[in-house]
Design a protein around this motif. Structure first.
Motif, mmCIF file in Angstrom:
data_model
loop_
_atom_site.group_PDB
_atom_site.id
_atom_site.type_symbol
_atom_site.label_atom_id
_atom_site.label_comp_id
_atom_site.label_asym_id
_atom_site.label_seq_id
_atom_site.Cartn_x
_atom_site.Cartn_y
_atom_site.Cartn_z
ATOM 1 N N ALA A 186 0.827 -1.217 0.000
ATOM 2 C CA ALA A 186 0.000 0.000 0.000
ATOM 3 C C ALA A 186 0.855 1.259 0.000
ATOM 4 N N ALA A 187 1.965 1.250 0.741
ATOM 5 C CA ALA A 187 2.846 2.424 0.789
ATOM 6 C C ALA A 187 3.414 2.733 -0.595
ATOM 7 N N LEU A 188 3.852 1.708 -1.312
ATOM 8 C CA LEU A 188 4.400 1.904 -2.659
ATOM 9 C C LEU A 188 3.318 2.360 -3.634
ATOM 10 N N GLY A 189 2.166 1.684 -3.585
ATOM 11 C CA GLY A 189 1.068 2.021 -4.503
ATOM 12 C C GLY A 189 0.562 3.432 -4.297
ATOM 13 N N ASN A 190 0.402 3.843 -3.035
ATOM 14 C CA ASN A 190 -0.129 5.179 -2.761
ATOM 15 C C ASN A 190 0.883 6.285 -3.018
ATOM 16 N N VAL A 210 -2.753 8.035 12.480
ATOM 17 C CA VAL A 210 -4.043 8.688 12.730
ATOM 18 C C VAL A 210 -3.887 10.206 12.737
ATOM 19 N N ILE A 211 -2.811 10.696 13.347
ATOM 20 C CA ILE A 211 -2.562 12.146 13.395
ATOM 21 C C ILE A 211 -2.386 12.703 11.982
ATOM 22 N N VAL A 212 -1.619 11.971 11.157
ATOM 23 C CA VAL A 212 -1.393 12.412 9.772
ATOM 24 C C VAL A 212 -2.713 12.456 9.004
ATOM 25 N N VAL A 213 -3.524 11.403 9.123
ATOM 26 C CA VAL A 213 -4.817 11.357 8.421
ATOM 27 C C VAL A 213 -5.707 12.510 8.872
ATOM 28 N N ASP A 269 -2.112 8.305 2.962
ATOM 29 C CA ASP A 269 -2.021 6.839 2.989
ATOM 30 C C ASP A 269 -0.584 6.364 2.813
ATOM 31 N N ALA A 270 0.141 6.995 1.882
ATOM 32 C CA ALA A 270 1.526 6.580 1.611
ATOM 33 C C ALA A 270 2.403 6.782 2.851
ATOM 34 N N ILE A 271 2.269 7.962 3.494
ATOM 35 C CA ILE A 271 3.056 8.245 4.700
ATOM 36 C C ILE A 271 2.690 7.276 5.820
ATOM 37 N N ASN A 272 1.371 7.124 6.022
ATOM 38 C CA ASN A 272 0.892 6.255 7.093
ATOM 39 C C ASN A 272 1.366 4.823 6.931
ATOM 40 N N GLN A 273 1.161 4.305 5.730
ATOM 41 C CA GLN A 273 1.451 2.891 5.527
ATOM 42 C C GLN A 273 2.945 2.616 5.510
ATOM 43 N N GLY A 274 3.742 3.627 5.149
ATOM 44 C CA GLY A 274 5.183 3.493 5.302
ATOM 45 C C GLY A 274 5.567 3.417 6.772
ATOM 46 N N PHE A 275 4.966 4.310 7.596
ATOM 47 C CA PHE A 275 5.176 4.267 9.043
ATOM 48 C C PHE A 275 4.764 2.912 9.610
#
Length: 325
Positions: free
Chosen positions: A18-22, A89-92, A51-57
């Motif tokens: 998901a991190a790569l795709g987003n 959650v904070i980022v979103v 999503d990209a930042i979150n899923q990388g985290f």
């Protein structure tokens, strides 16, 4: 170096993909939003960036959560993933606020945008990529919950989401909104650029922002209780108790506590054994049952205590019935 690679391989697959795709989607959506001036496209670009930042985290957190227990942290690092999900959650939430603010601005001051086919093409690509990630996350949920092949995949994923790891749940909820956002954004683009309903762009932008807030709330709640320490779902606890009571030497369960640690469970229990056993025999039973529980994929740590049967027949069953009432 070899150990680092091994831990990376154990990281949550869904969040890594998901991190790569987003990341790819955030770039192409951002370019499309810049050239077209579409608010809906801007909103979905913001969502993909979040999503990209979150899923990388989250992927990084899922790797750290696989570290083995140490002398200082005897129960392991399972709850580390909950901390990383709370950062997500904070980022979103920040991105959701910015999206709603932009949508309100576009609603009050609607403006025409261009490059309709660029927008449509990017949104179709976003729908396909996010849809693929969503299907992957749903399969991962059913796999982690040992519920593969149980009915329609979306229904089964919603039903079993509570049994999945925090990372997989986050990917599922975020990409469910991301896939829906692509549809909403396309509706906003088409209504604004084809039918001249310019306010639609702002309305759908705000809808996407609200959906992002709902995801932040849901994921935040799940990980907050995970950090506090939440018990296992009733069917997991039932499976563990059945495995313990199956042994002929176990008369009853005096106490049983299961606490979620990341994607697995920590089990503490005191068993009532039949009278007349020697200390050596009781120890053998305890170690054998501990080994059996540790073979369960959802169990990572077991602490068993033993006492002699107290004569209160069916006390475990009675306790469960009282809780149910």
């Amino acid at each position: 170096m070899q150990k680092i690679i091994e831990y990376i391989k154990k990281g949550n697959v869904s969040s890594g993909i998901a991190a790569l795709g987003n990341t790819f989607l955030a770039v192409i959506k951002g370019v499309a939003a810049y050239f077209s001036g579409s608010g809906s496209m801007f909103a979905t670009a913001m969502h993909s960036m979040a999503d990209a930042i979150n899923q990388g985290f989250v992927f990084f957190g899922s790797v750290l959560s696989e570290l083995p227990p140490s002398e200082r942290f005897p129960t392991g690092f399972g709850r580390v993933i909950n901390i990383f999900c709370m950062v997500a959650v904070i980022v979103v939430s920040i991105m959701a606020y910015e999206t709603i603010k932009e949508g309100w601005h576009l609603f009050q001051h609607p403006s025409d945008s261009g490059n309709i086919w660029l927008n449509v093409g990017v949104l179709v690509a976003a729908f396909l990529i996010d849809g693929f990630i969503l299907i992957k996350a749903m399969k991962e949920i059913n796999k982690e919950a040992d519920a593969e092949g149980e009915g329609f995949i979306l229904t089964s994923a919603f039903k079993n989401a509570g049994k999945a790891s925090p990372a997989t749940r986050l990917v599922f909820y975020e990409d469910l909104v991301a896939t829906s956002s692509a549809v909403f954004a396309m509706a906003g683009v088409l209504l604004a650029q084809t039918f001249g309903v310019l306010k639609a762009d702002g309305i759908f932008t705000m809808i996407i922002g609200v959906l992002m807030f709902l995801v932040a709330f849901r994921v935040g709640y799940d990980n907050m209780i995970g950090l506090i320490g939440v018990s296992a779902p009733s069917d997991v606890e039932k499976e563990i108790s059945k495995k313990l009571l199956k042994d002929d030497s176990v008369v009853d369960i005096y106490r049983l506590r299961t606490v979620q640690e990341g994607r697995t469970y920590h089990v503490e229990s005191t068993l009532e054994l039949k009278k007349g056993l020697s200390l050596g025999e009781a120890d053998d039973i305890k170690f054998r049952l501990s080994d059996e529980l540790l073979r369960l994929p959802e169990v990572s740590d077991v602490v068993l205590g033993i006492i002699e049967d107290n004569g209160d027949e069916g006390s475990w069953k009675s306790k469960k019935d009282n809780k149910r009432d």
